[in-house]
Design a protein around this motif. Sequence first.
Motif, mmCIF file in Angstrom:
data_model
loop_
_atom_site.group_PDB
_atom_site.id
_atom_site.type_symbol
_atom_site.label_atom_id
_atom_site.label_comp_id
_atom_site.label_asym_id
_atom_site.label_seq_id
_atom_site.Cartn_x
_atom_site.Cartn_y
_atom_site.Cartn_z
ATOM 1 N N GLY A 1 0.785 -1.226 0.000
ATOM 2 C CA GLY A 1 0.000 0.000 0.000
ATOM 3 C C GLY A 1 0.812 1.268 0.000
ATOM 4 N N ILE A 2 2.133 1.158 -0.234
ATOM 5 C CA ILE A 2 3.006 2.335 -0.208
ATOM 6 C C ILE A 2 3.955 2.307 -1.394
ATOM 7 N N THR A 3 4.120 3.446 -2.032
ATOM 8 C CA THR A 3 5.141 3.603 -3.063
ATOM 9 C C THR A 3 5.913 4.885 -2.802
ATOM 10 N N VAL A 4 7.171 4.894 -3.230
ATOM 11 C CA VAL A 4 8.039 6.063 -3.067
ATOM 12 C C VAL A 4 8.601 6.428 -4.425
ATOM 13 N N HIS A 5 8.579 7.710 -4.739
ATOM 14 C CA HIS A 5 9.148 8.162 -6.007
ATOM 15 C C HIS A 5 9.978 9.420 -5.771
ATOM 16 N N SER A 6 11.138 9.455 -6.392
ATOM 17 C CA SER A 6 12.015 10.625 -6.287
ATOM 18 C C SER A 6 12.159 11.267 -7.660
ATOM 19 N N PHE A 7 11.896 12.566 -7.731
ATOM 20 C CA PHE A 7 11.992 13.273 -9.010
ATOM 21 C C PHE A 7 13.387 13.868 -9.155
ATOM 22 N N LYS A 8 14.115 13.343 -10.110
ATOM 23 C CA LYS A 8 15.478 13.799 -10.370
ATOM 24 C C LYS A 8 15.474 14.742 -11.575
ATOM 25 N N GLU A 9 16.635 15.029 -12.105
ATOM 26 C CA GLU A 9 16.716 15.920 -13.270
ATOM 27 C C GLU A 9 15.885 15.346 -14.405
ATOM 28 N N PRO A 10 15.037 16.159 -15.046
ATOM 29 C CA PRO A 10 14.143 15.635 -16.090
ATOM 30 C C PRO A 10 14.903 15.029 -17.265
ATOM 31 N N THR A 11 14.330 13.969 -17.825
ATOM 32 C CA THR A 11 14.888 13.373 -19.031
ATOM 33 C C THR A 11 14.491 14.206 -20.247
ATOM 34 N N LYS A 12 15.039 13.855 -21.407
ATOM 35 C CA LYS A 12 14.683 14.565 -22.635
ATOM 36 C C LYS A 12 13.199 14.415 -22.938
ATOM 37 N N GLU A 13 12.675 13.211 -22.726
ATOM 38 C CA GLU A 13 11.252 12.980 -22.981
ATOM 39 C C GLU A 13 10.396 13.839 -22.052
ATOM 40 N N GLU A 14 10.776 13.904 -20.778
ATOM 41 C CA GLU A 14 10.011 14.693 -19.808
ATOM 42 C C GLU A 14 10.075 16.180 -20.131
ATOM 43 N N LEU A 15 11.223 16.647 -20.586
ATOM 44 C CA LEU A 15 11.374 18.061 -20.931
ATOM 45 C C LEU A 15 10.563 18.434 -22.173
ATOM 46 N N ALA A 16 10.184 17.435 -22.959
ATOM 47 C CA ALA A 16 9.384 17.693 -24.164
ATOM 48 C C ALA A 16 7.919 17.925 -23.834
ATOM 49 N N HIS A 17 7.538 17.773 -22.554
ATOM 50 C CA HIS A 17 6.161 17.964 -22.115
ATOM 51 C C HIS A 17 6.104 19.079 -21.070
ATOM 52 N N ASP A 18 4.880 19.407 -20.623
ATOM 53 C CA ASP A 18 4.748 20.384 -19.553
ATOM 54 C C ASP A 18 5.359 19.821 -18.270
ATOM 55 N N PHE A 19 5.695 20.698 -17.318
ATOM 56 C CA PHE A 19 6.483 20.282 -16.164
ATOM 57 C C PHE A 19 5.735 19.339 -15.217
ATOM 58 N N LEU A 20 4.417 19.287 -15.311
ATOM 59 C CA LEU A 20 3.650 18.387 -14.450
ATOM 60 C C LEU A 20 3.337 17.047 -15.112
ATOM 61 N N TRP A 21 3.723 16.890 -16.369
ATOM 62 C CA TRP A 21 3.410 15.666 -17.110
ATOM 63 C C TRP A 21 3.966 14.425 -16.414
ATOM 64 N N ARG A 22 5.218 14.495 -15.977
ATOM 65 C CA ARG A 22 5.841 13.328 -15.354
ATOM 66 C C ARG A 22 5.332 13.087 -13.933
ATOM 67 N N VAL A 23 4.736 14.105 -13.341
ATOM 68 C CA VAL A 23 4.296 14.017 -11.956
ATOM 69 C C VAL A 23 2.965 13.289 -11.842
#
Length: 256
Positions: free
Chosen positions: A78-100
């Motif tokens: 029932g628990i997950t952990v995620h850490s947001f590191k420097e955006p990848t090229k794919e993530e930078l190609a979208h709005d900043f909340l897309w990966r979130v």
Amino acid sequence: MKTPNAYDLLKVSTRSPKDCHKEATVREMEQIRQELIELQERLYAENRRSVLVVLQGMDASGKDGLVRKVFSGLNPQGITVHSFKEPTKEELAHDFLWRVHAQTPGRGMIQIFNRSHYEDVLVTRVTDIIDDKEAKRRFAHINAFEKLLQDAGTTVLKFYLHVSEETQRKRLAERVSDPEKQWKYEAGDEDKAKQWPQYRDVYEDVFKHCSPDNCPWHIVPADQNWYKAYFVAHELRNTLRKLDLRYPPSKHERPA
């Protein structure tokens, strides 16, 4: 537990209240953890609502250790952990909340963000990737995003781990001298520590613009690990209590 005015971090203590005694607090912390196990089980079984725990703080504020201390013993299903590191090229190609959005918790889940979408209005400002005008636009998007999550049944808890410059320097030095902590060392740690005043300014701006009444920031004194864990566990326990979580009835009729 009251959260102090966060707009001036220099006026907010990084240590526990003077009337808070370590031994008694540690004992209470264990009782809270046992209750969290039960409350999480209800949340998971009910499968209607979810919780997002956002952890932010300067380097060496102790986010990893906090996750281990508060959430160990709970059901890993029932628990997950995620850490947001420097955006990848794919993530930078979208709005900043897309990966979130893809990492937000499903029904019945507790999701922990070890660093979060707020990095996109913190690091990006200190490093001059975005200007103040863009930051204000992003503040509005973040508020709308968190409101969307709340409307969908997700409770959002936001914690800033407030560590002093002195304690940060000590912990960063340990990453060099302590073999068990050297894996955490990154080139540029010292440079980031020197930017403490700049980070303080952008954090205070985040607290000012992204703290609606129904989703405020909690400023956690983080110089003492035992109190930091207690503060977060106490707030999470009280939040889950307020949800009035119930085990659902059986989906199957009992045989006559």
